[in-house]
Design a protein around this motif. Structure first.
Motif, PDB file in Angstrom:
ATOM      1  N   ASP A  23      38.633  39.516  33.787  1.00 15.47           N
ATOM      2  CA  ASP A  23      38.085  38.389  33.032  1.00 15.47           C
ATOM      3  C   ASP A  23      37.841  38.760  31.572  1.00 15.47           C
ATOM      4  N   LYS A  24      37.459  40.013  31.322  1.00 13.11           N
ATOM      5  CA  LYS A  24      37.278  40.451  29.937  1.00 13.11           C
ATOM      6  C   LYS A  24      38.616  40.414  29.192  1.00 13.11           C
ATOM      7  N   ASP A  35      35.480  43.460  42.963  1.00 13.67           N
ATOM      8  CA  ASP A  35      34.542  42.814  42.036  1.00 13.67           C
ATOM      9  C   ASP A  35      34.662  43.413  40.640  1.00 13.67           C
ATOM     10  N   ARG A  36      34.712  44.741  40.599  1.00 14.79           N
ATOM     11  CA  ARG A  36      34.806  45.405  39.298  1.00 14.79           C
ATOM     12  C   ARG A  36      36.126  45.075  38.618  1.00 14.79           C
ATOM     13  N   THR A  68      35.971  41.582  37.161  1.00 17.12           N
ATOM     14  CA  THR A  68      35.168  41.554  35.938  1.00 17.12           C
ATOM     15  C   THR A  68      35.983  42.059  34.753  1.00 17.12           C
ATOM     16  N   ARG A  69      36.701  43.153  34.956  1.00 19.14           N
ATOM     17  CA  ARG A  69      37.531  43.709  33.884  1.00 19.14           C
ATOM     18  C   ARG A  69      38.676  42.773  33.534  1.00 19.14           C
ATOM     19  N   THR A 103      25.309  46.681  39.716  1.00 20.97           N
ATOM     20  CA  THR A 103      26.715  47.051  39.848  1.00 20.97           C
ATOM     21  C   THR A 103      26.963  47.953  41.047  1.00 20.97           C
ATOM     22  N   GLU A 158      28.743  46.156  43.817  1.00 23.09           N
ATOM     23  CA  GLU A 158      30.048  45.587  43.548  1.00 23.09           C
ATOM     24  C   GLU A 158      31.131  46.404  44.234  1.00 23.09           C
ATOM     25  N   THR A 169      42.033  43.044  42.937  1.00 23.52           N
ATOM     26  CA  THR A 169      41.056  42.057  43.394  1.00 23.52           C
ATOM     27  C   THR A 169      41.544  41.310  44.623  1.00 23.52           C
TER      28      THR A 169
END
Length: 213
Positions: free
Chosen positions: A154-155, A147-148, A151-152, A140, A143, A196
């Motif tokens: 997508d969660k 990127d972070r 990822t969040r 990480t 990242e 993003t």
């Protein structure tokens, strides 16, 4: 007999990216340095003194490295061969336990270098040691903020039942979810998507400047 079973048992460890070497700022990552997690060994029921078993790391379900592990009293003996040189190594690693609050015990490695109590050892080179002693960074760390955020996002998409990937656009409200909750999660998702996209635009602009010379 438990020992006979364990003696021939081979446990697969790792997954996509395991066993590869990569770097961030010249520092190899934990995921690419043969992580050996004593919690997984213990949960597999293999910590039986006198037993031995095989342990391997895979990339795309293909084995890339393996070792033999012998369980002694309060220690494990790791036996492995370096593919690059053909040298055979044997390393004894001390183990210890601590009581759990609800009964039972938790197993730990004692780092062979610093004697620190750790759950995971790594082998970026010839011998296993803890992350700090091996000088490893986490994946990480490389990242970006984009990127972070992705990822969040997508969660949140998974929680909302939407298709993965922020470029697929938003979906509808899940059945049974309150509108207030849905609007709050969607607002959070949209803000992460903007972070993003802004980061992607920044990186693209930087690359374009390099290409233009």
């Amino acid at each position: 007999m438990p020992n006979d079973f364990d003696k021939n048992r081979r446990i697969k460890m790792g997954g996509r990216g395991s066993g590869r070497r990569s770097s961030y700022g010249g520092k190899p990552e934990t995921n690419d340095s043969m992580p050996l997690d004593i919690r997984r060994i213990a949960s597999s029921g293999l910590l039986i003194p006198g037993s031995s078993f095989g342990w391997q790391w895979t990339v795309n379900d293909r084995p890339v490295a393996s070792i033999r592990i012998r369980v002694d009293w309060e220690s494990l003996v790791l036996s492995y061969r370096m593919k690059s040189t053909g040298e055979v190594f044997e390393q004894r690693v001390q183990t210890q336990t601590t009581p759990c609050h609800l009964g039972g015990q938790r197993h730990w490695f004692t780092c062979p270098r610093c004697s620190k109590r750790v759950a995971v050892l790594y082998a970026p080179g010839r011998y296993f040691a803890c992350r700090q002693c091996c000088g490893l960074g986490y994946a990480t760390q490389k990242e970006s903020a984009g990127d972070r955020a992705a990822t969040r996002a997508d969660k949140l998409r998974k929680r909302l039942g939407w298709e993965a990937g922020i470029l697929n656009g938003p979906g509808g409200k899940p059945k049974g979810m309150h509108w207030k909750t849905f609007l709050r999660l969607k607002s959070h998702h949209d803000a992460l998507v903007q972070i993003t996209l802004q980061d992607m635009a920044r990186q693209f602009g930087f690359l374009q400047k390099l290409m233009d010379g």
